[in-house]
Design a protein around this motif. Structure first.
Motif, PDB file in Angstrom:
ATOM      1  N   GLY A  75      19.981 -18.128  22.576  1.00 61.18           N
ATOM      2  CA  GLY A  75      20.691 -17.793  21.350  1.00 61.18           C
ATOM      3  C   GLY A  75      19.807 -17.110  20.327  1.00 61.18           C
ATOM      4  N   LEU A  76      18.565 -17.569  20.190  1.00 64.15           N
ATOM      5  CA  LEU A  76      17.660 -17.006  19.188  1.00 64.15           C
ATOM      6  C   LEU A  76      17.275 -15.561  19.509  1.00 64.15           C
ATOM      7  CD1 LEU A  76      15.304 -20.046  18.472  1.00 64.15           C
ATOM      8  CD2 LEU A  76      17.133 -19.132  17.025  1.00 64.15           C
ATOM      9  N   THR A  77      17.105 -15.236  20.800  1.00 64.47           N
ATOM     10  CA  THR A  77      16.780 -13.851  21.136  1.00 64.47           C
ATOM     11  C   THR A  77      17.935 -12.925  20.783  1.00 64.47           C
ATOM     12  OG1 THR A  77      17.534 -14.209  23.414  1.00 64.47           O
ATOM     13  CG2 THR A  77      15.165 -14.390  22.999  1.00 64.47           C
ATOM     14  N   GLY A  78      19.170 -13.427  20.931  1.00 62.00           N
ATOM     15  CA  GLY A  78      20.314 -12.619  20.545  1.00 62.00           C
ATOM     16  C   GLY A  78      20.370 -12.407  19.044  1.00 62.00           C
ATOM     17  N   ARG A  79      19.951 -13.400  18.284  1.00 64.76           N
ATOM     18  CA  ARG A  79      20.030 -13.300  16.826  1.00 64.76           C
ATOM     19  C   ARG A  79      18.864 -12.537  16.229  1.00 64.76           C
ATOM     20  NH1 ARG A  79      21.001 -18.391  12.634  1.00 64.76           N
ATOM     21  NH2 ARG A  79      21.031 -17.136  10.723  1.00 64.76           N
ATOM     22  N   TRP A  80      17.640 -12.798  16.740  1.00 66.68           N
ATOM     23  CA  TRP A  80      16.445 -12.234  16.122  1.00 66.68           C
ATOM     24  C   TRP A  80      15.770 -11.133  16.951  1.00 66.68           C
ATOM     25  CZ3 TRP A  80      16.237 -13.471  11.257  1.00 66.68           C
ATOM     26  CH2 TRP A  80      16.720 -14.717  10.821  1.00 66.68           C
ATOM     27  N   GLY A  81      16.212 -10.943  18.176  1.00 68.70           N
ATOM     28  CA  GLY A  81      15.594  -9.922  19.029  1.00 68.70           C
ATOM     29  C   GLY A  81      14.517 -10.519  19.925  1.00 68.70           C
ATOM     30  N   THR A  82      14.340  -9.920  21.074  1.00 66.57           N
ATOM     31  CA  THR A  82      13.400 -10.478  22.056  1.00 66.57           C
ATOM     32  C   THR A  82      11.947 -10.324  21.626  1.00 66.57           C
ATOM     33  OG1 THR A  82      13.391  -8.394  23.326  1.00 66.57           O
ATOM     34  CG2 THR A  82      15.012 -10.053  23.941  1.00 66.57           C
ATOM     35  N   ALA A 126      12.171 -15.672  26.601  1.00 65.03           N
ATOM     36  CA  ALA A 126      11.947 -14.522  25.728  1.00 65.03           C
ATOM     37  C   ALA A 126      11.287 -13.356  26.461  1.00 65.03           C
ATOM     38  CB  ALA A 126      11.091 -14.939  24.531  1.00 65.03           C
ATOM     39  N   MET A 127      10.267 -13.649  27.266  1.00 60.33           N
ATOM     40  CA  MET A 127       9.570 -12.555  27.942  1.00 60.33           C
ATOM     41  C   MET A 127      10.431 -11.962  29.057  1.00 60.33           C
ATOM     42  SD  MET A 127       6.538 -14.517  30.052  1.00 60.33           S
ATOM     43  CE  MET A 127       6.870 -15.454  31.561  1.00 60.33           C
ATOM     44  N   ASN A 128      11.235 -12.785  29.739  1.00 57.96           N
ATOM     45  CA  ASN A 128      12.124 -12.250  30.763  1.00 57.96           C
ATOM     46  C   ASN A 128      13.238 -11.407  30.145  1.00 57.96           C
ATOM     47  OD1 ASN A 128      11.722 -13.009  33.742  1.00 57.96           O
ATOM     48  ND2 ASN A 128      11.211 -14.918  32.710  1.00 57.96           N
ATOM     49  N   ALA A 129      13.735 -11.828  28.987  1.00 58.55           N
ATOM     50  CA  ALA A 129      14.762 -11.041  28.303  1.00 58.55           C
ATOM     51  C   ALA A 129      14.202  -9.693  27.853  1.00 58.55           C
ATOM     52  CB  ALA A 129      15.306 -11.822  27.106  1.00 58.55           C
ATOM     53  N   ASN A 130      12.985  -9.699  27.282  1.00 60.26           N
ATOM     54  CA  ASN A 130      12.365  -8.443  26.885  1.00 60.26           C
ATOM     55  C   ASN A 130      12.089  -7.563  28.106  1.00 60.26           C
ATOM     56  OD1 ASN A 130       9.643  -6.793  26.162  1.00 60.26           O
ATOM     57  ND2 ASN A 130      10.870  -7.116  24.318  1.00 60.26           N
ATOM     58  N   ALA A 131      11.642  -8.194  29.197  1.00 57.55           N
ATOM     59  CA  ALA A 131      11.395  -7.446  30.431  1.00 57.55           C
ATOM     60  C   ALA A 131      12.666  -6.815  30.965  1.00 57.55           C
ATOM     61  CB  ALA A 131      10.789  -8.379  31.482  1.00 57.55           C
ATOM     62  N   SER A 132      13.791  -7.533  30.855  1.00 55.56           N
ATOM     63  CA  SER A 132      15.073  -6.985  31.292  1.00 55.56           C
ATOM     64  C   SER A 132      15.447  -5.757  30.465  1.00 55.56           C
ATOM     65  CB  SER A 132      16.161  -8.061  31.176  1.00 55.56           C
ATOM     66  OG  SER A 132      17.421  -7.544  31.552  1.00 55.56           O
ATOM     67  N   GLU A 133      15.175  -5.810  29.170  1.00 53.05           N
ATOM     68  CA  GLU A 133      15.467  -4.668  28.304  1.00 53.05           C
ATOM     69  C   GLU A 133      14.554  -3.484  28.627  1.00 53.05           C
ATOM     70  OE1 GLU A 133      17.155  -6.831  24.285  1.00 53.05           O
ATOM     71  OE2 GLU A 133      14.989  -6.799  24.594  1.00 53.05           O
ATOM     72  N   VAL A 134      13.297  -3.765  28.926  1.00 56.74           N
ATOM     73  CA  VAL A 134      12.377  -2.699  29.322  1.00 56.74           C
ATOM     74  C   VAL A 134      12.830  -2.065  30.635  1.00 56.74           C
ATOM     75  CG1 VAL A 134      10.014  -2.196  30.066  1.00 56.74           C
ATOM     76  CG2 VAL A 134      10.400  -3.662  28.080  1.00 56.74           C
ATOM     77  N   GLU A 135      13.244  -2.913  31.577  1.00 60.10           N
ATOM     78  CA  GLU A 135      13.737  -2.412  32.863  1.00 60.10           C
ATOM     79  C   GLU A 135      14.938  -1.498  32.669  1.00 60.10           C
ATOM     80  OE1 GLU A 135      14.326  -4.485  37.135  1.00 60.10           O
ATOM     81  OE2 GLU A 135      15.725  -5.205  35.596  1.00 60.10           O
ATOM     82  N   THR A 136      15.852  -1.887  31.790  1.00 62.15           N
ATOM     83  CA  THR A 136      17.024  -1.059  31.496  1.00 62.15           C
ATOM     84  C   THR A 136      16.612   0.259  30.851  1.00 62.15           C
ATOM     85  OG1 THR A 136      18.420  -3.021  31.234  1.00 62.15           O
ATOM     86  CG2 THR A 136      19.203  -0.976  30.237  1.00 62.15           C
ATOM     87  N   ALA A 335      20.623 -14.316  26.324  1.00 69.02           N
ATOM     88  CA  ALA A 335      21.581 -15.350  26.696  1.00 69.02           C
ATOM     89  C   ALA A 335      21.768 -15.402  28.204  1.00 69.02           C
ATOM     90  CB  ALA A 335      22.921 -15.094  25.996  1.00 69.02           C
ATOM     91  N   GLY A 336      21.863 -14.229  28.841  1.00 71.13           N
ATOM     92  CA  GLY A 336      22.040 -14.193  30.292  1.00 71.13           C
ATOM     93  C   GLY A 336      20.841 -14.735  31.031  1.00 71.13           C
ATOM     94  N   VAL A 337      19.662 -14.327  30.611  1.00 68.06           N
ATOM     95  CA  VAL A 337      18.427 -14.816  31.238  1.00 68.06           C
ATOM     96  C   VAL A 337      18.300 -16.322  31.052  1.00 68.06           C
ATOM     97  CG1 VAL A 337      15.912 -14.808  31.021  1.00 68.06           C
ATOM     98  CG2 VAL A 337      17.157 -12.649  31.136  1.00 68.06           C
ATOM     99  N   ALA A 338      18.590 -16.807  29.836  1.00 71.72           N
ATOM    100  CA  ALA A 338      18.474 -18.240  29.566  1.00 71.72           C
ATOM    101  C   ALA A 338      19.427 -19.049  30.433  1.00 71.72           C
ATOM    102  CB  ALA A 338      18.752 -18.515  28.092  1.00 71.72           C
ATOM    103  N   ALA A 339      20.642 -18.544  30.594  1.00 71.53           N
ATOM    104  CA  ALA A 339      21.627 -19.268  31.387  1.00 71.53           C
ATOM    105  C   ALA A 339      21.185 -19.384  32.839  1.00 71.53           C
ATOM    106  CB  ALA A 339      22.981 -18.563  31.297  1.00 71.53           C
ATOM    107  N   VAL A 340      20.713 -18.276  33.418  1.00 76.17           N
ATOM    108  CA  VAL A 340      20.251 -18.292  34.811  1.00 76.17           C
ATOM    109  C   VAL A 340      18.995 -19.154  34.943  1.00 76.17           C
ATOM    110  CG1 VAL A 340      19.388 -16.879  36.716  1.00 76.17           C
ATOM    111  CG2 VAL A 340      21.265 -16.039  35.301  1.00 76.17           C
ATOM    112  N   ALA A 341      18.068 -18.992  34.003  1.00 80.53           N
ATOM    113  CA  ALA A 341      16.807 -19.728  34.072  1.00 80.53           C
ATOM    114  C   ALA A 341      17.015 -21.233  33.905  1.00 80.53           C
ATOM    115  CB  ALA A 341      15.834 -19.216  33.011  1.00 80.53           C
ATOM    116  N   THR A 342      17.960 -21.637  33.039  1.00 81.18           N
ATOM    117  CA  THR A 342      18.194 -23.056  32.819  1.00 81.18           C
ATOM    118  C   THR A 342      18.674 -23.734  34.098  1.00 81.18           C
ATOM    119  OG1 THR A 342      18.739 -22.665  30.495  1.00 81.18           O
ATOM    120  CG2 THR A 342      19.475 -24.748  31.446  1.00 81.18           C
ATOM    121  N   LEU A 343      19.637 -23.113  34.781  1.00 81.75           N
ATOM    122  CA  LEU A 343      20.101 -23.659  36.055  1.00 81.75           C
ATOM    123  C   LEU A 343      18.998 -23.617  37.102  1.00 81.75           C
ATOM    124  CD1 LEU A 343      23.782 -22.485  36.739  1.00 81.75           C
ATOM    125  CD2 LEU A 343      22.871 -24.810  36.824  1.00 81.75           C
TER     126      LEU A 343
END
Length: 388
Positions: A75-82, A126-136, A335-343
């Protein structure tokens, strides 16, 4: 006009490449920290004078902290950025890396363990979310190489930890020095970490698994379960099946770790050439075949090859699933990374005790043999990546 466009494209490309290497460095530093902690676990246990059961509770506390932090960080990465969350959690992780190995009593150890888990879980998302954005932004598969740097960092951290302990600096002095070094390196790469616009959907909720993230997360859980099982049970399996000595039995997990790190660095090229679905199918089949070989062979070399095959197969499964989680429509990357990572992280928690119960009522061979079916499930469900 054309010259201006070409210049702008070249500038953007350099900016993205700089961001790629900056977040790669943070993956490396996170791996170094985890490897350093792994090397110090026996030293911390001896210094605190605690038995294996109490040590297990400390390790469970770390995992609990990580599991609590992951959906919050989504949630925080969505609000404040990765970018901002990578920096906050990165410095927190460096701080707790030094603290956890220097606390003077058991009560403070549990507190430090929880905060260490929180900072590691937060940084992971946070780092996986930023990495996903870099990949995109690159438009090319990149996630496997990011995870390759994490694996390489783990090997470096464990080796450095061994040297520090061997020099008599294993009671926190060496770890504190490494924590400071990690913080300095993090500060140096900070200007290069790419910033992306926050996503409003992550502003007000925990990133608990929902929708498409559930399927991805369950497959990640199976892969993490295999990894977690090998950490705790690979050496015992080698001794039970091959009669190897304690020192030699540890080479099984080493073969797994080295093969995984090497294949992750090759993973992006493999995905470009063969496609994500095919790489995941082959990965699942390799995990199944490797576990089958490791649990049935009575020859040391063949068993070690089995563990290496598991590493080759598992190497790119989690990066593919995490990357897909960062591209789920209607969810921010965090949010997507967190959901997958949590499970997925739940697999690391559940697999060792469940397999321990099975082993107690049968054998380690039977427990890990049953787990080999995870590879088949992953291979059969690889087409889930086509929809992300």
């Amino acid at each position: 006009m054309n010259d201006t466009t070409t210049h702008s494209a070249a500038t953007a490309s350099r900016f993205i490449d700089a961001g790629r290497w900056a977040i790669s460095t943070i993956f490396l530093l996170n791996g170094v920290g985890i490897g350093l902690w792994a090397a110090h676990v026996p030293t911390v246990q001896a210094r605190m004078g605690i038995n294996t059961g109490m040590l297990s509770m400390v390790l469970l506390t770390i995992a609990a902290g990580a599991l609590l932090a992951m959906p919050l960080m989504g949630g925080l990465t969505g609000r404040w950025g990765t970018r901002r969350m990578v920096l906050v959690s990165g410095f927190a992780f460096a701080l707790m890396l030094g603290v956890i190995m220097m606390v003077p009593n058991l009560q403070l150890l549990f507190g430090a363990a929880f905060l260490f888990g929180v900072s590691n879980g937060a940084l992971d998302v946070a780092m996986n979310a930023n990495a996903s954005e870099v990949e995109t932004a690159r438009g090319l598969p990149t996630m496997s190489s990011f995870h390759g740097f994490f694996s390489l960092g783990g090997l470096f951290g464990a080796a450095i930890g061994g040297v520090l302990i061997g020099q008599g600096w294993g009671h926190g002095q060496g770890a504190l020095g490494m924590a400071l070094a990690c913080a300095v390196i993090l500060a140096l790469v900070t200007p290069r970490v790419m910033g992306f616009a926050p996503h409003a959907d992550g502003a007000s909720h925990f990133a608990l698994p929902r929708g498409a993230a559930v399927g991805l997360g369950l497959l990640a859980l199976l892969c993490f379960a295999v990894e977690g099982a090998l950490v705790d049970w690979s050496a015992l399996l080698m001794r039970e099946r091959t009669g190897a000595s304690e020192a030699s039995a540890a080479l099984g997990f080493s073969a797994f770790s080295i093969a995984m790190a090497a294949c992750r660095f090759a993973g992006d090229r493999l995905i470009v050439r063969f496609g994500a679905v095919r790489v995941m199918v082959l990965g699942g089949l390799a995990m199944f075949a490797g576990l089958a070989l490791a649990t049935t062979s009575t020859h040391f070399a063949l068993s070690a090859c089995g563990f290496a095959l598991i590493g080759l197969g598992a190497a790119n499964v989690v990066p593919l699933l995490i990357g897909a989680g960062g591209r789920i429509p209607g969810m921010s990357p965090g949010a997507g990374v967190a959901a997958v990572a949590t499970l997925g992280y739940g697999g690391l928690l559940l697999a060792p005790p469940v397999l321990g119960w099975v082993a107690m009522h049968s054998s380690v061979t039977m427990a890990l043999g049953m787990l080999s079916l995870s590879g088949l499930v992953i291979a059969l469900n690889a087409r889930i990546l086509k929809h992300k």
